[in-house]
Design a protein around this motif. Structure first.
Motif, PDB file in Angstrom:
ATOM      1  N   LYS A  48       0.835  -1.203   0.000  1.00 46.81           N
ATOM      2  CA  LYS A  48       0.000   0.000   0.000  1.00 46.81           C
ATOM      3  C   LYS A  48       0.867   1.249   0.000  1.00 46.81           C
ATOM      4  O   LYS A  48       0.577   2.224  -0.715  1.00 46.81           O
ATOM      5  N   ALA A  49       1.956   1.224   0.789  1.00 45.83           N
ATOM      6  CA  ALA A  49       2.872   2.375   0.830  1.00 45.83           C
ATOM      7  C   ALA A  49       3.567   2.564  -0.515  1.00 45.83           C
ATOM      8  O   ALA A  49       3.797   3.698  -0.953  1.00 45.83           O
ATOM      9  N   CYS A  50       3.894   1.469  -1.181  1.00 46.60           N
ATOM     10  CA  CYS A  50       4.529   1.565  -2.500  1.00 46.60           C
ATOM     11  C   CYS A  50       3.597   2.225  -3.512  1.00 46.60           C
ATOM     12  O   CYS A  50       4.010   3.088  -4.302  1.00 46.60           O
ATOM     13  N   LEU A  51       2.333   1.823  -3.496  1.00 47.17           N
ATOM     14  CA  LEU A  51       1.359   2.426  -4.403  1.00 47.17           C
ATOM     15  C   LEU A  51       1.181   3.911  -4.109  1.00 47.17           C
ATOM     16  O   LEU A  51       1.048   4.738  -5.021  1.00 47.17           O
ATOM     17  N   LEU A  52       1.195   4.247  -2.812  1.00 48.19           N
ATOM     18  CA  LEU A  52       1.017   5.643  -2.423  1.00 48.19           C
ATOM     19  C   LEU A  52       2.183   6.501  -2.899  1.00 48.19           C
ATOM     20  O   LEU A  52       1.985   7.621  -3.384  1.00 48.19           O
ATOM     21  N   SER A  53       3.385   5.977  -2.770  1.00 45.39           N
ATOM     22  CA  SER A  53       4.558   6.743  -3.206  1.00 45.39           C
ATOM     23  C   SER A  53       4.572   6.937  -4.717  1.00 45.39           C
ATOM     24  O   SER A  53       5.074   7.940  -5.221  1.00 45.39           O
ATOM     25  N   GLU A  54       4.007   5.970  -5.449  1.00 45.85           N
ATOM     26  CA  GLU A  54       3.940   6.110  -6.903  1.00 45.85           C
ATOM     27  C   GLU A  54       2.931   7.178  -7.319  1.00 45.85           C
ATOM     28  O   GLU A  54       3.086   7.804  -8.367  1.00 45.85           O
TER      29      GLU A  54
ATOM     30  N   SER B 249       5.776  20.815   0.595  1.00 47.73           N
ATOM     31  CA  SER B 249       4.828  19.872   1.182  1.00 47.73           C
ATOM     32  C   SER B 249       4.856  18.536   0.436  1.00 47.73           C
ATOM     33  O   SER B 249       4.790  17.465   1.049  1.00 47.73           O
ATOM     34  N   THR B 250       4.942  18.589  -0.897  1.00 48.04           N
ATOM     35  CA  THR B 250       4.996  17.348  -1.685  1.00 48.04           C
ATOM     36  C   THR B 250       6.276  16.580  -1.399  1.00 48.04           C
ATOM     37  O   THR B 250       6.268  15.351  -1.251  1.00 48.04           O
ATOM     38  N   ALA B 251       7.380  17.311  -1.303  1.00 51.59           N
ATOM     39  CA  ALA B 251       8.655  16.655  -1.012  1.00 51.59           C
ATOM     40  C   ALA B 251       8.633  16.003   0.360  1.00 51.59           C
ATOM     41  O   ALA B 251       9.141  14.882   0.546  1.00 51.59           O
ATOM     42  N   GLN B 252       8.026  16.699   1.339  1.00 46.88           N
ATOM     43  CA  GLN B 252       7.954  16.145   2.678  1.00 46.88           C
ATOM     44  C   GLN B 252       7.053  14.908   2.704  1.00 46.88           C
ATOM     45  O   GLN B 252       7.369  13.898   3.354  1.00 46.88           O
ATOM     46  N   GLU B 253       5.937  14.957   1.986  1.00 49.07           N
ATOM     47  CA  GLU B 253       5.028  13.817   1.922  1.00 49.07           C
ATOM     48  C   GLU B 253       5.717  12.620   1.277  1.00 49.07           C
ATOM     49  O   GLU B 253       5.585  11.482   1.738  1.00 49.07           O
ATOM     50  N   LEU B 254       6.461  12.885   0.212  1.00 49.18           N
ATOM     51  CA  LEU B 254       7.177  11.808  -0.469  1.00 49.18           C
ATOM     52  C   LEU B 254       8.245  11.205   0.436  1.00 49.18           C
ATOM     53  O   LEU B 254       8.416   9.976   0.499  1.00 49.18           O
ATOM     54  N   GLN B 255       8.946  12.066   1.167  1.00 47.51           N
ATOM     55  CA  GLN B 255       9.981  11.574   2.077  1.00 47.51           C
ATOM     56  C   GLN B 255       9.368  10.715   3.183  1.00 47.51           C
ATOM     57  O   GLN B 255       9.897   9.647   3.518  1.00 47.51           O
TER      58      GLN B 255
ATOM     59  N   THR C  41       6.595   9.006   3.077  1.00 50.19           N
ATOM     60  CA  THR C  41       6.135   7.742   2.502  1.00 50.19           C
ATOM     61  C   THR C  41       7.299   6.794   2.262  1.00 50.19           C
ATOM     62  O   THR C  41       7.197   5.583   2.506  1.00 50.19           O
ATOM     63  N   MET C  42       8.414   7.329   1.807  1.00 54.81           N
ATOM     64  CA  MET C  42       9.593   6.486   1.569  1.00 54.81           C
ATOM     65  C   MET C  42      10.150   5.935   2.875  1.00 54.81           C
ATOM     66  O   MET C  42      10.590   4.776   2.945  1.00 54.81           O
ATOM     67  N   ILE C  43      10.103   6.747   3.923  1.00 47.40           N
ATOM     68  CA  ILE C  43      10.556   6.275   5.240  1.00 47.40           C
ATOM     69  C   ILE C  43       9.660   5.145   5.733  1.00 47.40           C
ATOM     70  O   ILE C  43      10.140   4.130   6.258  1.00 47.40           O
ATOM     71  N   LEU C  44       8.334   5.327   5.547  1.00 50.75           N
ATOM     72  CA  LEU C  44       7.393   4.266   5.933  1.00 50.75           C
ATOM     73  C   LEU C  44       7.651   2.998   5.126  1.00 50.75           C
ATOM     74  O   LEU C  44       7.648   1.884   5.672  1.00 50.75           O
TER      75      LEU C  44
END
Length: 1314
Positions: free
Chosen positions: A649-655, A669-675, A677-680
């Motif tokens: 689910k996290a992989c799909l979200l990051s995509e 904000s987008t960069a922080q959200e992406l970071q 998600t990648m940490i998760l």
């Protein structure tokens, strides 16, 4: 430059004077001449400006001029001597040059000249100094006479030096006059002048005077005087005494100050504020009081660094005076207004040292800790009682909800920042609470500190026990959950109750004994689990910051679960029987984690749980499921599926998150959200990876479909040398080994680039060497077969290539490059390349492509030797690359060109190693059934007594004649039991009892060999009976079991003679048949023409396996068709039946229906319809995922030292046991013991396969521990046969294991279909 000129002498005087002026403060502060000398001797270590002094620069140039040529000459001599670098036990290059230089004549002459000149310079300075002193004394006398002043100048200061007369030495009469002037009845001006004089006098003179007792009283009185000048000067005298006095003086001063402060709180005159009024730190009285406590506290923190050098009484008096002061309560105050709560000394100390750092330092060393704890227990336990009471009062306060804890912690931060001037009573209570909590936390770390509990607390009926206090702290953490996320605690947050409690709990977790006594208790675990249990019940917790509470709880639970004792507590509780009836703590945690990941917690549905919360609880579970016993408990919860689902689910979200575009408003904000998600995503993948720590966990991980991604993640961390986790002591070595034991695991390692990196690192070590190595001396020639620099790479390859499935995936059906030429820059990148470049040296091009031919080829040959210990790998290498032929040709070419003896072999390291491997590859047998040549040369005329050869068959000296069977008395009762096996109730149970009895008393009766060639006529009949007894026993038991429907686990095989004619054996099977027949003939079990009969038998077996195979879609090479290895169990049964193919086939037909066939007969379940589709497609055999899994679980409990040895060696018990079991212990046990192993598993149950391996590892315990230390455990277990092991000797031990573990193991073995 033998002598210094007078001009140079005159130059040295100002340079020396400059040095003395620069260090005059250091010298003047020395309490004695000896200390001053010590300061000068260590000046280079303590003075950062040492090398900037002109005198030092001058001396360095002088030494360089005088001795430079000598040093250069000696350096050249030492580096060229014998052309080698100094080894262990020899002097280093610097030490050699230094010694030679100091022994030279130039050095002696230089030192003599320098010493004489410096003596002249120093003498002239002293003379000049004495003249200056006389002038100053005369001036001083004139000034005294003119001004009629006292005995010193008013301008002297505390920081003055002895060069400007800071001290005026006094005699007893002068001191008595000063004491008289300090009497409280004297005018204040007189007392001030007297104190000023004392401040200018040496403290040692003052404190050694005859009237010191009276003077001390006057000093204390001055401290209590309302006059600020007297107060300040008296305090300055105390401070000066602390910094420059002997230990006796210091002790007297400290106890005097402590007694004075104690008097301040017990007398009626001293103005001490009340708790209700608070503290205004701008008030002159409070300022003076705080200065005294500050001086006291600074000394408290400093004294532990040196009090071990003094008598114990010095420390005892300081400790006792401190505890006496802090034990003063407001009830002891003699004021009439007893209703007011007067502040106690502990409040002022807490205000200055909130976290009780003084107590931490006092408790750090055993020397002082013993005294502190003894005094607390015997005289000052009230101090501990008060600390506990303060914690209880804070928790029981009615204003818990509105006590402003956040503001209080902020207040404490401002206290350190000098922003507050007034503190209310409520704030002071909180400061005292923090101090008490830190003090108690440190106390709990030590055994005798914990023995102070239980303590009696005022207004409470029951005493407070250690468990009561810990439960209180945990509940306090729930009430005040303010904490920083991800461990980033600010200064403000560090004073919050939750963080203070967490600090104490973490401290206790970090010490094994503390954790055992304090935390590993059911009541503590229940307290930690309270919020989790509450949420699982669907109830709402009335707590702010519930996520912080849960994260803190998970942190402590993870630390508990990371230890064996804590893990056992979570899994089974303090009482295993009660845990079996109730839900264990581990199950509660697993249920909560599962529902947290699935979003099924009603109380947290309103807000999505943060990644930090999910990660915290997954990490707790990870500490459990990365062990066999933990995975056994948590497996029903399917955490691997839940984590895998969350990761996908996290992989799909990051995509779906768009790529941030620079310059846009949503960029940050987008960069922080992406970071985030990648940490998760990484966190979930990391936790999923840890399932690979156990054999069964690896199977579960493979079934999630995330194995490849997990291995890539592991490789990325492995290359960066990152720690596995905060609770792991070792790196990824064991996990890599576990993954490499399976076909899908090795494929994932290869696709991740791990194997390529390992091979390239190996090549760099073997052929290239380190680029950054400084070549002072030539690299030493290796004398060991595997040099220390290559040992790590060698063991890594051994771990990687231990399993036949892994090797087959890497090299199966792949030809060698065998190029016509190889570039020197051409680096191998695969295992096939390693075999081509280092092992199969069949061309000059390969030899010329190596810089270190002998060293590199020896590495390859030793690797080949270890690989060939696995018979399936041996057959694979022989069938694909004709290894033995290559080695024989190499031996044939390694002969001397001598006309007299043209066939003499050259004896060197490679020829000896090749000879050993050729014998090992050709001979099969246990420890007493084959002879392997040694690898070492002997001293003398005949360095190698073993004959070399260049063609098969082997020389006769390598062939051991079968041992003669002795006529053994048969067990008539057992024979009768076997003959009357039909129509008897309880026959199988009677058979088991008699079998165990015979195995423990007369195991040789049950054999699988006859050795007919060596039998005398009178022994032939007895030997035949002995041989047929095992056959008859196995046939009767299997027949009995197969007739029982409850024992029939699989569909039996029905053979047909005509159905196997079109089957052809693979090259591996063909070579295996030859090997089996060769072994059978050496045992005297087979005739010369047994090849065909065995071939037909194996054709029947292969046909049966194909009938029971299912269609599988898999990219694994080992699953493309039938079983790729040799059928060692069918071959073993063929030998037991003395080469009777029909009898063996009938036995196997009945045997194939039993559960035990799945674990003894490995091809039985290859891609079988009896396995679930997921298990069949995984390529992981139940012998690994089930048997090896329980071997690791039982080994950790039953033989913990052996389990730890495997962990420390980076090897796994599952790997070596899979190796042993796959080839039915061929080459490791004698034939008799192999027959006993088969009989035990068939008669007593398939779980005895697990117990057998545990018994073997227990038998090898001492050797395993030894080879763990020598760092060659893997090589030892693979190459060495198991000497002295007898199944009958360990049958009782295995019976004990059966009683403890049979239910669990058999249940899991029966579940292989699911």
């Amino acid at each position: 430059m033998s002598h210094l000129s007078s001009k140079v002498e005159s130059e040295l005087q100002p340079l020396l004077r400059q040095l003395l002026k620069s260090i005059k403060e250091r010298i003047s502060g020395a309490p004695s001449v000896e200390c001053a000398e010590e300061i000068l001797l260590h000046l280079e270590e303590t003075d950062e400006n040492f090398h900037n002094y002109e005198l030092v620069k001058y001396l360095r140039n002088y030494i360089d001029t005088a001795l430079g040529s000598v040093i250069d000459e000696e350096t050249e001599k030492c580096t060229s001597a014998e052309g080698r670098s100094p080894g262990s036990g020899q002097d280093t290059l610097v030490q050699q040059v230094t010694r030679k230089t100091r022994e030279s004549e130039e050095y002696k002459e230089m030192m003599k000249s320098l010493k004489n000149t410096m003596m002249i310079v120093v003498e002239s300075l002293i003379n000049k100094f004495e003249e200056d002193q006389l002038k100053k004394e005369e001036l001083h006398r004139r000034k005294q006479h003119e001004q009629h002043t006292s005995y010193c100048m008013d301008s002297c200061s505390d920081s003055g030096s002895s060069f400007n007369q800071s001290y005026t030495f006094m005699n007893q009469e002068q001191l008595q006059i000063i004491v008289g002037k300090m009497d409280p009845s004297q005018p204040k001006e007189v007392r001030r002048e007297a104190l000023q004089t004392l401040c200018c006098a040496p403290p040692s003179d003052v404190l050694n005077c005859e009237c010191w007792v009276t003077l001390r009283k006057h000093l204390a009185t001055a401290l209590s005087d309302p006059d600020p000048t007297l107060n300040d000067k008296s305090l300055r005298f105390y401070a000066k005494t602390f910094s420059s006095s002997t230990f006796t003086t210091t002790r007297e001063t400290y106890t005097s100050l402590a007694k004075h402060l104690e008097t301040c709180f017990t007398s009626q005159q001293s103005p001490v504020p009340t708790l209700f009024a608070g503290i205004d730190i701008t008030s002159p009285e409070i300022v003076q009081l705080l200065k005294k406590f500050r001086l006291l506290n600074e000394f408290q923190k400093e004294v532990p660094s040196f009090w071990i050098r003094h008598p114990e009484k010095f420390m005892e008096e300081i400790v006792e005076s401190t505890l006496s002061l802090l034990s003063v309560t407001h009830e002891q105050n003699r004021r009439t207004e007893t209703s007011c709560h007067v502040l106690e000394p502990i409040y002022f100390l807490a205000l200055l040292d909130t976290k009780a750092s003084w107590f931490n330092k006092w408790m750090h060393g055993y020397y002082s800790r013993t005294v502190v704890l003894r005094l607390l227990e015997n005289k000052y336990k009230s101090l501990i009682n008060a600390a506990v009471r303060q914690c209880l009062n804070y928790f029981d306060s009615k204003n818990l909800e509105d006590d402003g804890t956040d503001n209080l912690s902020t207040m404490l931060y401002h206290l350190n920042s000098d922003r507050r001037t007034y503190y209310t009573g409520h704030e002071l209570q909180y400061i005292y609470f923090v101090h008490s909590l830190c003090l108690l936390g440190r106390l709990l770390m030590y055994t005798h500190g914990r023995k102070l509990f239980p303590v009696k607390v005022k207004n409470r009926k029951e005493p407070v026990s250690l468990m009561d206090l810990l439960v209180l702290l945990i509940r306090m953490m729930y009430q005040h959950p303010k904490s920083a996320q991800n461990g980033n605690i600010t200064q403000t947050d560090s004073y919050a109750p939750a963080n203070l409690v967490m600090e104490v709990l973490r401290m206790l977790c970090g010490r094994k004994e503390c954790a055992t006594e304090c935390l590993y208790r059911s009541i503590v675990i229940d307290s930690l689990l309270f919020p989790i249990s509450t949420l699982l019940k669907g109830e709402q917790m009335i707590v702010t910051g519930i996520e912080t509470v849960l994260i803190n709880t998970a942190d402590i639970l993870a630390r508990i679960a990371s230890t064996d004792r804590g893990l056992s507590l979570l899994l089974f509780g303090e009482n295993k029987k009660e845990a079996a009836r109730n839900c264990s703590s581990a199950q509660v945690i697993a249920e909560f984690t599962k529902r947290l990941l699935d979003g099924e917690l009603p109380t947290l549905v309103s807000t999505e749980p943060s990644p930090a919360l999910k990660g915290a609880f997954i990490f707790v579970c990870r500490q459990m499921y990365n062990t066999c016993e933990g995975l056994e408990v948590l497996m029903p919860y399917g955490l691997h599926e839940a984590i895998s689902k969350a990761w996908k689910k996290a992989c799909l979200l990051s995509e779906r998150i768009p790529t941030p575009i620079a310059g846009t408003e949503s960029d940050s904000s987008t960069a922080q959200e992406l970071q985030n998600t990648m940490i998760l995503e990484e966190m979930l993948l990391d936790n999923l990876l840890n399932f690979a720590a156990t054999p069964k966990g690896l199977l579960l991980l493979q079934q999630t479909g995330a194995l490849n991604e997990c291995v890539v993640f592991m490789f990325s961390r492995f290359t960066k040398k990152l720690q596995v986790s905060k609770c792991e002591k070792f790196g990824y070595g064991v996990m890599v080994t576990q993954v490499a034991a399976t076909a899908p695991g090795i494929v994932a390692l290869q696709s991740s680039g791990f194997i390529k990196a390992l091979v390239m690192e190996l090549w760099s070590v073997l052929e290239c060497g380190r680029d950054d190595a400084r070549m002072i001396n030539p690299k030493p020639t290796p004398v060991e077969p595997i040099d220390r620099s290559c040992q790590k790479s060698f063991l890594a390859l051994v771990n990687l290539l231990s399993s036949f499935y892994a090797v087959y995936e890497l090299i199966g059906n792949l030809p060698l490059p065998n190029k016509a030429s190889y570039s020197l820059r051409e680096v191998p990148t695969s295992i096939v390349d390693v075999i081509d470049r280092l092992i199969i040296m069949n061309s000059n091009a390969k030899i010329h492509s190596l810089f270190n031919y002998e060293h590199s080829h020896m590495f390859g040959v030793r690797l080949l030797s270890v690989m060939c210990c696995n018979l399936d790998i041996l057959l694979l290498l022989e069938s694909q690359y004709h290894v033995s032929e290559i080695l024989l040709n190499a031996q044939k070419e390694n002969v001397r060109e001598n006309l007299e003896n043209p066939g003499d072999f050259i004896i060197d390291g490679l020829s000896v190693e090749r000879n050993h491997i050729l014998v090992r590859m050709n001979l099969i047998g246990g420890p007493s059934e084959r002879i392997l040549p040694q690898r070492v040369l002997q001293k003398g005329n005949d360095p190698y007594r073993w004959p070399l050869f260049s063609s098969y068959p082997l020389p006769r000296c390598y062939l051991r004649e079968p041992l003669k069977n002795l006529a053994l008395k048969q067990d008539n009762e057992f024979n009768k039991l076997l003959k009357n096996s039909e129509k008897q109730q309880g026959w199988l149970e009677n058979c088991k009892k008699h079998f165990c009895k015979i195995m423990t008393s007369k195991p040789d009766i049950i054999k699988g060999s006859k050795h007919e060639r060596l039998l005398q006529n009178r022994d032939t009949q007895a030997a035949n009976c002995t041989a047929t007894l095992l056959i008859e026993l196995l046939e009767k038991v299997v027949d009995h079991l197969s007739d029982n429907p409850s024992e029939c686990f699989f569909t039996p095989y029905e053979a047909s003679d005509t159905s196997v004619k079109h089957f052809n054996h693979s090259p591996i099977q063909q070579l295996g048949i030859k090997m089996v027949v060769r072994y059978g003939r050496s045992l005297g079990l087979l005739k010369d023409d047994s090849d065909q009969e065995l071939a037909v038998l194996l054709m029947h077996c292969e046909r049966f396996m194909k009938q029971q195979q299912t269609t599988i879609s898999s990219s694994l090479c080992c699953l493309q068709g039938g079983y790729v290895g040799h059928d060692w169990f069918a071959s073993t049964a063929f030998l037991i039946m003395s080469g009777d193919g029909e009898r063996t086939l009938k036995f196997l037909q009945q045997f194939s229906s039993l559960l035990v066939s799945a674990f003894l007969w490995l091809p039985r379940l290859h891609s079988s319809i009896h396995l679930s589709v997921e298990n069949a497609e995984s390529g992981i055999h139940p012998v690994y995922s089930c048997t090896a899994y329980y071997i690791e679980m039982l080994l950790k409990t039953e033989v913990p030292l052996v389990f730890s040895a495997f962990r420390m060696s980076g090897f796994t018990p599952s790997q070596i046991c899979q190796h042993w079991l796959a080839q039915c212990f061929w080459n490791y046990l004698n034939w008799t013991e192999i027959g006993h192993y088969i009989a035990v598993c068939i008669i007593l149950g398939p779980d005895y396969q697990v117990y057998m391996c545990i018994a073997l590892l227990k038998h090898l315990e001492q050797e395993i521990l030894h080879h763990m230390q020598t760092q060659d455990l893997q090589v030892f277990l693979k190459e060495e046969a198991i000497h002295g092991f007898h199944v009958g000797s360990y049958l009782e031990f295995m019976g004990n294991l059966e009683r403890s573990y049979r239910t669990t193991i058999l249940t899991e073995m029966e579940n292989i279909k699911s």
